[in-house]
Enzyme design. Structure first.
Site, PDB file in Angstrom:
ATOM      1  N   LYS A  35      31.251  69.207  60.400  1.00 11.73           N
ATOM      2  CA  LYS A  35      30.840  70.000  59.233  1.00 11.73           C
ATOM      3  C   LYS A  35      29.356  70.312  59.327  1.00 11.73           C
ATOM      4  O   LYS A  35      28.538  69.406  59.495  1.00 11.73           O
ATOM      5  CB  LYS A  35      31.131  69.229  57.944  1.00 11.73           C
ATOM      6  N   ASP A  67      29.114  83.831  43.850  1.00 12.75           N
ATOM      7  CA  ASP A  67      28.398  85.031  43.389  1.00 12.75           C
ATOM      8  C   ASP A  67      29.459  85.993  42.863  1.00 12.75           C
ATOM      9  O   ASP A  67      30.637  85.614  42.719  1.00 12.75           O
ATOM     10  CB  ASP A  67      27.593  85.637  44.565  1.00 12.75           C
TER      11      ASP A  67
END
Ligand code: C5P
Length: 235
Positions: A35, A67
């Site tokens: 990750k 967003d």
């Protein structure tokens, strides 16, 4: 656990390019994923990502987009141009259904698309102060968000070990749980509070185990990852 897949995802959690590449190279035969987070990607961008991904281990690119739908869709479209395409990318579930469906459309099955529900750093008080439904605690809120995530066409959620059973029960089989807060019995909890052993998390139904410091902070990270995998055999 995803049948036939190595469930170990090692969080490299470093802005240091050389260290990330060295760890990814060392771990590539042993773990299912590495990750990379914001601290790495904001510093090194697509070129740094490509150097880590070139070590051959699938990458979970943990950028947690949040967003308006158009912006998130375009952000994910850019991430889908990375070579190789990340194995897993993620967004915040609190972006709402229009954002989630736009994200799923942008990814179009090229990567697994996961949502963060309620950050495990937040308490009941914190989410209520932030404007969430005062009638629901963090676990209930995470479960209800997981249902929206699933019906928006995403592949799963990130959740704490303590929330796996609740979320699996609500969402049914096939919806992935990616689980941090994992600690082998002999390792330090550090700043993690809601923790489980790798075995316990798998027994609850975790699909991917996100483990950082118990592996990256070990004198021999590969041996530490091997030991965790060994402990999972038979589970
Ligand atoms: O070192 P450690 O095993 O605690 O690392 C856990 C990783 O999982 C870190 O990258 C951390 O940011 C991430 N994570 C977490 N809790 C969440 C979501 C992500 O610990 N709820």
């Amino acid at each position: 656990m995803i049948p036939g897949q190595n469930p170990l995802c090692i969080a490299l959690d470093t802005p240091d390019l050389a260290r990330a590449v060295t760890l990814a190279k060392a771990l590539s035969g042993t773990v299912g994923y590495v990750k990379l987070g914001m601290e790495f990607y904001y510093a090194h961008g697509p070129k740094g990502y490509a150097q880590v991904a070139a070590m051959g281990v699938p990458v979970f690119l943990d950028l947690k987009l949040h967003d308006i739908p158009n912006t998130v869709a375009q952000g994910l479209t850019s991430l889908m141009k990375l070579d190789p395409v990340p194995a897993i990318v993620n967004v915040h579930a609190s972006g709402g259904r229009p954002m989630l469906t736009a994200a799923a459309d942008a990814v179009a099955g090229r990567a697994r698309l996961i949502a963060v529900t309620i950050l495990t750093s937040l308490s009941d008080h914190d989410i209520h102060e932030a404007g969430y439904d005062p009638a629901r605690n963090t676990a209930e809120q995470a479960r209800d968000m997981a249902l929206v995530v699933k019906s928006s066409g995403l592949d799963g959620v990130v959740c704490s070990p303590l929330d796996i059973a609740n979320i699996k029960q609500a969402t049914g089989p096939g919806f992935l749980t990616i689980v941090p807060g994992i600690r082998p019995p002999d390792s330090a909890a550090g700043d993690q509070k809601r923790i489980a052993t790798p075995q316990a998390a798998l027994a609850q139904g975790a699909d991917i185990l996100v483990i950082g410091r118990p592996v990256t902070g070990a004198a021999d990270p590969v041996a530490a990852a091997h030991a965790i995998l060994e402990s999972l055999h038979g589970h």
